[in-house]
Write a protein that holds these residues in place. Structure first.
Motif, PDB file in Angstrom:
ATOM      1  N   ALA A  31       0.827  -1.218   0.000  1.00 25.86           N
ATOM      2  CA  ALA A  31       0.000   0.000   0.000  1.00 25.86           C
ATOM      3  C   ALA A  31       0.856   1.260   0.000  1.00 25.86           C
ATOM      4  CB  ALA A  31      -0.927  -0.023   1.215  1.00 25.86           C
ATOM      5  N   VAL A  32       1.907   1.269   0.807  1.00 26.11           N
ATOM      6  CA  VAL A  32       2.781   2.436   0.884  1.00 26.11           C
ATOM      7  C   VAL A  32       3.490   2.660  -0.447  1.00 26.11           C
ATOM      8  CG1 VAL A  32       4.924   3.273   1.927  1.00 26.11           C
ATOM      9  CG2 VAL A  32       3.109   2.358   3.383  1.00 26.11           C
ATOM     10  N   LEU A  33       3.961   1.584  -1.067  1.00 23.66           N
ATOM     11  CA  LEU A  33       4.634   1.699  -2.366  1.00 23.66           C
ATOM     12  C   LEU A  33       3.669   2.193  -3.444  1.00 23.66           C
ATOM     13  CD1 LEU A  33       6.726  -1.587  -2.194  1.00 23.66           C
ATOM     14  CD2 LEU A  33       7.696   0.717  -2.373  1.00 23.66           C
ATOM     15  N   GLU A  34       2.473   1.610  -3.484  1.00 23.78           N
ATOM     16  CA  GLU A  34       1.502   2.006  -4.510  1.00 23.78           C
ATOM     17  C   GLU A  34       1.034   3.443  -4.320  1.00 23.78           C
ATOM     18  OE1 GLU A  34      -0.520  -2.214  -5.858  1.00 23.78           O
ATOM     19  OE2 GLU A  34      -1.401  -1.166  -4.154  1.00 23.78           O
ATOM     20  N   LYS A  35       0.945   3.886  -3.100  1.00 25.25           N
ATOM     21  CA  LYS A  35       0.555   5.272  -2.836  1.00 25.25           C
ATOM     22  C   LYS A  35       1.528   6.251  -3.479  1.00 25.25           C
ATOM     23  CE  LYS A  35      -0.555   8.431   0.976  1.00 25.25           C
ATOM     24  NZ  LYS A  35      -0.597   8.598   2.458  1.00 25.25           N
ATOM     25  N   GLU A  36       2.806   5.834  -3.573  1.00 23.39           N
ATOM     26  CA  GLU A  36       3.830   6.684  -4.187  1.00 23.39           C
ATOM     27  C   GLU A  36       4.040   6.366  -5.664  1.00 23.39           C
ATOM     28  OE1 GLU A  36       5.329   9.286  -2.732  1.00 23.39           O
ATOM     29  OE2 GLU A  36       3.976   8.892  -1.039  1.00 23.39           O
ATOM     30  N   GLY A  37       3.162   5.549  -6.233  1.00 24.83           N
ATOM     31  CA  GLY A  37       3.192   5.307  -7.673  1.00 24.83           C
ATOM     32  C   GLY A  37       4.049   4.161  -8.139  1.00 24.83           C
ATOM     33  N   TYR A  38       4.563   3.335  -7.223  1.00 22.15           N
ATOM     34  CA  TYR A  38       5.390   2.202  -7.624  1.00 22.15           C
ATOM     35  C   TYR A  38       4.504   1.009  -7.967  1.00 22.15           C
ATOM     36  CZ  TYR A  38       9.317   4.847  -5.789  1.00 22.15           C
ATOM     37  OH  TYR A  38      10.252   5.827  -5.565  1.00 22.15           O
ATOM     38  N   PRO A  39       4.710   0.376  -9.120  1.00 19.13           N
ATOM     39  CA  PRO A  39       3.932  -0.822  -9.456  1.00 19.13           C
ATOM     40  C   PRO A  39       4.339  -1.990  -8.561  1.00 19.13           C
ATOM     41  CG  PRO A  39       5.608  -0.419 -11.132  1.00 19.13           C
ATOM     42  CD  PRO A  39       5.638   0.759 -10.201  1.00 19.13           C
ATOM     43  N   VAL A  40       3.357  -2.713  -8.041  1.00 24.79           N
ATOM     44  CA  VAL A  40       3.607  -3.794  -7.088  1.00 24.79           C
ATOM     45  C   VAL A  40       2.845  -5.046  -7.494  1.00 24.79           C
ATOM     46  CG1 VAL A  40       3.367  -4.551  -4.676  1.00 24.79           C
ATOM     47  CG2 VAL A  40       3.959  -2.169  -5.180  1.00 24.79           C
ATOM     48  N   ASP A  41       3.500  -6.181  -7.374  1.00 21.56           N
ATOM     49  CA  ASP A  41       2.837  -7.483  -7.479  1.00 21.56           C
ATOM     50  C   ASP A  41       3.140  -8.256  -6.206  1.00 21.56           C
ATOM     51  OD1 ASP A  41       1.510  -7.995 -10.182  1.00 21.56           O
ATOM     52  OD2 ASP A  41       3.458  -7.163 -10.790  1.00 21.56           O
ATOM     53  N   VAL A  42       2.214  -9.125  -5.825  1.00 21.83           N
ATOM     54  CA  VAL A  42       2.389  -9.958  -4.641  1.00 21.83           C
ATOM     55  C   VAL A  42       2.336 -11.419  -5.043  1.00 21.83           C
ATOM     56  CG1 VAL A  42       1.406 -10.664  -2.420  1.00 21.83           C
ATOM     57  CG2 VAL A  42       1.505  -8.235  -3.031  1.00 21.83           C
ATOM     58  N   VAL A  43       3.290 -12.201  -4.573  1.00 20.71           N
ATOM     59  CA  VAL A  43       3.315 -13.648  -4.804  1.00 20.71           C
ATOM     60  C   VAL A  43       3.081 -14.313  -3.449  1.00 20.71           C
ATOM     61  CG1 VAL A  43       4.653 -15.602  -5.652  1.00 20.71           C
ATOM     62  CG2 VAL A  43       4.960 -13.335  -6.688  1.00 20.71           C
ATOM     63  N   ASP A  44       1.916 -14.920  -3.299  1.00 21.84           N
ATOM     64  CA  ASP A  44       1.547 -15.538  -2.023  1.00 21.84           C
ATOM     65  C   ASP A  44       1.756 -17.042  -2.111  1.00 21.84           C
ATOM     66  OD1 ASP A  44       0.561 -16.255   0.411  1.00 21.84           O
ATOM     67  OD2 ASP A  44      -1.418 -15.349   0.170  1.00 21.84           O
ATOM     68  N   CYS A  45       2.839 -17.512  -1.536  1.00 24.27           N
ATOM     69  CA  CYS A  45       3.179 -18.940  -1.591  1.00 24.27           C
ATOM     70  C   CYS A  45       2.468 -19.756  -0.516  1.00 24.27           C
ATOM     71  CB  CYS A  45       4.685 -19.122  -1.445  1.00 24.27           C
ATOM     72  SG  CYS A  45       5.657 -18.323  -2.736  1.00 24.27           S
ATOM     73  N   GLN A  46       1.593 -19.114   0.246  1.00 24.73           N
ATOM     74  CA  GLN A  46       0.861 -19.849   1.272  1.00 24.73           C
ATOM     75  C   GLN A  46      -0.538 -20.235   0.818  1.00 24.73           C
ATOM     76  OE1 GLN A  46       1.156 -17.985   5.136  1.00 24.73           O
ATOM     77  NE2 GLN A  46       3.379 -17.881   5.031  1.00 24.73           N
ATOM     78  N   THR A  47      -1.082 -19.525  -0.134  1.00 34.06           N
ATOM     79  CA  THR A  47      -2.387 -19.918  -0.663  1.00 34.06           C
ATOM     80  C   THR A  47      -2.267 -20.620  -2.014  1.00 34.06           C
ATOM     81  OG1 THR A  47      -2.683 -17.718  -1.655  1.00 34.06           O
ATOM     82  CG2 THR A  47      -3.637 -18.089   0.536  1.00 34.06           C
ATOM     83  N   LYS A  48      -1.095 -20.524  -2.631  1.00 34.04           N
ATOM     84  CA  LYS A  48      -0.846 -21.238  -3.884  1.00 34.04           C
ATOM     85  C   LYS A  48       0.525 -21.883  -3.815  1.00 34.04           C
ATOM     86  CE  LYS A  48      -0.602 -20.755  -8.916  1.00 34.04           C
ATOM     87  NZ  LYS A  48      -0.703 -19.838 -10.073  1.00 34.04           N
ATOM     88  N   LYS A  49       0.570 -23.188  -4.035  1.00 37.00           N
ATOM     89  CA  LYS A  49       1.834 -23.902  -3.952  1.00 37.00           C
ATOM     90  C   LYS A  49       2.607 -23.772  -5.273  1.00 37.00           C
ATOM     91  CE  LYS A  49       1.368 -25.416   0.218  1.00 37.00           C
ATOM     92  NZ  LYS A  49       2.207 -24.839   1.275  1.00 37.00           N
ATOM     93  N   TYR A  50       3.887 -23.405  -5.163  1.00 43.38           N
ATOM     94  CA  TYR A  50       4.760 -23.273  -6.323  1.00 43.38           C
ATOM     95  C   TYR A  50       5.907 -24.268  -6.224  1.00 43.38           C
ATOM     96  CZ  TYR A  50       2.689 -18.667  -7.403  1.00 43.38           C
ATOM     97  OH  TYR A  50       1.841 -17.633  -7.721  1.00 43.38           O
TER      98      TYR A  50
END
Length: 490
Positions: A31-50
């Motif tokens: 949220a803090v990064l996006e508020k300043e205009g930085y593009p963000v992606d999240v990789v959640d390895c706890q709800t999806k197994k990789y």
């Protein structure tokens, strides 16, 4: 051009309970990064197994400039594996790791992994912003000494900058970026059970905890209006059906707790909720106010029924205060969950029996019986080292259901015997039925825990359930409640 940031929630080790809860730390960073205009992606390895290969492909497809990974002690080794995949896929990306484990063992983390570029120590929001700005404007690995709160490698040496001051006003933080997560994955009994943190900082000095090191000793509370703004947002934007106030001590500031309840009543926030606090930070009047605002469960860190153990843990409470708070909460109509720390160094079977007797006397609605875990940086870890006790070197074992060190006065066999006998009696069929018929959200959680225990400890039922389980997709434990191996089986 603004740096593209990928934030990663690492998996638990396969032998650990797969407890799923919305990662608020990553949510705030995003949220803090996006508020300043930085593009963000999240990789959640706890709800999806990789698999490692799938994770590499994921990073290639995202092609971030920065990969940031959070980790507790139990997820530290899996996080290092994530780093490997990230460096293979995007070798030019700056790799970061934050969280309590590496905040303490920052130098060791850089030594452990050649794939790790920077450790972010302590609160990470402002540090992440500065690192993102640094990558965007100046290029990698130059001038890092100007960024507070990091440890980094340069010319085969490691350097630590000065500690960053804690955020003085957490009201200025945006709402966590929950839009990066599939909140349906976190439902419990069909309810969107949403967490919220309304304060940071812990003035307590418990020997087994790192909260004050991570967020400071000074209590920093958000204003009641901002807190209830977020509750409305969680309800309206994400369909929240229940709230978990995830503060270390929600009622530390008594007047603020009253004011939050007043604001919730004023805006008609009538959803069920729970909170965590200390037994010396409640009163009969406050508990009645919490109940009137639909608080249905309160968590107390009781830790022990032995006054000697409470003193050794620097808990700052007494057995009498623990019993009083439980009684007051139950009189107010609030269910009570208590957490215990057992197997603490120098604890004897007689002291543990005092804890069991305390539980039978006070009759809490739910019990977390946690092994004493010497997390790096805690007084407990130093105490164990002073005593010369044998300690497990595998970070994957640093879980509250496992014994990390050998307590010669209270061996593992005795601990397991006492725990099993207690829960066999506690999680009775009558307990299950009492909770089941109440039908409120938290009682359903408790009923499920009791049923899980009965199934796991009945060989015939366990055999039959495993047969049935092969016909359906296994479920993870959810909501932060299930922490034992048997809970993973249902």
């Amino acid at each position: 051009m603004k740096a593209h940031v990928a934030l990663v929630n690492p998996p638990y080790p396969s032998e650990a309970a797969q407890s799923v809860f919305l990662p608020l730390g990553i949510g705030y960073l995003a949220a803090v990064l996006e508020k300043e205009g930085y593009p963000v992606d999240v990789v959640d390895c706890q709800t999806k197994k990789y698999t490692p290969q799938a994770l590499e492909e994921k990073f290639r497809s995202l092609n971030p400039d920065i990969v940031g990974i959070t980790s507790a002690t139990v997820t530290y080794l899996p996080a290092l594996e994530v780093l490997k995949s990230a460096k293979v896929a995007v070798p030019k990306a700056l790799t970061l790791m934050g969280g309590p484990h590496v905040s303490v063992l920052d130098q060791q983390a850089l030594s452990d992994s050649p794939d790790l570029d920077i450790v972010v120590r302590g609160e990470g929001e402002q540090t992440m912003l500065e690192l993102a700005r640094f990558v965007s404007e100046q290029g990698l690995m130059f001038g890092l000494s100007a960024i507070q709160g990091i440890t980094y490698r340069s010319n085969n040496q490691t350097f630590s900058t000065t500690d960053r001051a804690f955020l003085p006003d957490i009201d200025n933080l945006p709402h966590p970026a929950h839009h990066h997560f599939d909140t349906n994955m976190y439902k419990l009994f069909g309810v969107n059970y949403m967490p919220i943190i309304t304060s940071r900082g812990c003035p307590s000095a418990c020997t087994f905890c790192l909260a004050s090191k991570m967020c400071g000793h000074k209590f920093r509370g958000r204003s009641p209006s901002k807190v209830v703004d977020e509750l409305e947002w969680l309800r309206d934007e994400f369909g929240a059906g229940a709230f978990a106030f995830y503060d270390d001590t929600f009622t530390y500031d008594l007047q603020r707790a009253y004011a939050i309840c007043d604001e919730m009543q004023k805006r008609k926030i009538n959803l069920p909720w729970d909170c965590r606090t200390r037994v010396d930070r409640v009163s009969r009047e406050l508990l009645a106010k919490l109940k009137a605002t639909n608080c249905q469960l309160i968590h107390f860190g009781v830790e022990s029924g032995s006054q000697e153990m409470l003193k050794l843990m620097r808990k700052g409470t007494t057995v009498e205060l623990n019993a009083q708070a439980i009684q007051w909460a139950k009189e107010a109509g609030i269910s009570v969950a208590v957490s215990l720390v057992i197997g603490y160094p120098t604890e004897t079977p007689e002291m543990l029996e005092q804890t069991i007797e305390f539980l039978y006397k006070t009759k809490p609605d739910y019990v977390y019986m946690c092994e004493a875990v010497p997390y790096p940086g805690t007084e407990l870890a130093y105490f164990i080292k002073e005593l010369g006790l044998e300690v497990d070197a595998n970070w994957n074992q640093y879980r509250e259901e496992t014994q990390i060190f050998k307590n010669t006065l209270l061996p593992l066999e005795k601990l397991e015997e006492v725990k099993k006998e207690f829960f066999d009696n506690y999680f009775s069929y009558s307990y299950f039925l009492r909770k089941k018929v109440k039908r409120d959200f938290y009682s359903q959680i408790m009923a499920r825990a009791a049923l899980n225990h009965r199934i796991w400890n009945n060989k015939t039922l366990r055999w039959g359930f495993k047969k049935i389980s092969k016909l359906r997709t296994p479920k993870k434990s959810k909501g932060g409640y299930s922490t034992s191996e048997q809970d993973q089986q249902t």
